[in-house]
Each structure stands twice: as C-alpha cells, then as structure tokens.
Design an enzyme around this catalytic site. Structure first.
Site: not given
Length: 116
Positions: A73-75, A77, A102
């Site tokens: 996961v990141c902010a 994708g 996220m």
C-alpha cells in the site's frame, strides 16, 4: 469494486474487502511503501513501513517466509505497483496491491493508526 487486474496470481490489485480478508484469514503482511512522515500520518494497523526506495534491499520489514501473502500500500497505489514488481523479483509468491491505496482505505471507513 476492484476486480483483480491481472490473472497471473502474482501482483493482483485487491479492493479493501479482499485486503481485510487476506489480513484476517491468510495472515497477510501489510507493507506500506510511503515515506516515514506519510506513514506516521496514518497507516493500516500492523503495517510495516518500507519506503519504496528501500524495497529492493528487502530488510527486516519483509517476512522471511516468502510464501506469506503481502498487501502493498501507498497513498494512491502508484508506488505500491512499482514496489510489487520489486517484491516479486525478491521471490515473494503472493503480492497484492491495495487498489486506491490509503485513500481508498480511508474512503471505505476502515481504521487508520497514527505513529506517535
């Protein structure tokens, strides 16, 4: 919502419901590839922070058991997709990208932890 985008079984995008299922039922490890300041601002409970620039080095954030599913996961994708490719190169068998990152997690009303 987000069906698997690839049928290769290696780096499928998963929606929040599938991510929760992987975490709860298959003991998936959440790897958050955001920078430390972003991670501190809010992350999935139990997530391990491994910034994208450090993914190729592996390290303690990654489970030794490469058969365990990973949810990356990141902010939003984008970084998670790049990290997933690196994790596959490192030999991790089940790498899933959280669709929407996220932002999608928060939009689904799921809990977010903040670091002190």
């Amino acid at each position: 919502m987000w069906p698997s985008l690839s049928g290769n079984g290696g780096s499928d995008a998963v929606n929040t419901n599938e991510a929760v299922r992987l975490i709860n039922r298959e003991k998936a490890v959440v790897i958050d590839v955001c920078e430390p300041a972003e991670f501190a601002g809010g992350h999935i409970g139990g997530a391990r922070n491994l910034p994208l620039a450090q993914v190729s080095e592996g390290g303690k954030a990654l489970p030794a058991n490469k058969a365990l599913p990973l949810v990356v996961v990141c902010a939003s994708g984008a970084r998670a997709r790049r990290a997933a490719a690196e994790l596959r190169k490192l030999g991790h068998a089940q790498v899933h990208v959280l669709g929407g990152g996220m932002n999608g997690w928060r939009d689904a009303g799921l809990p977010v932890e903040k670091s002190a």
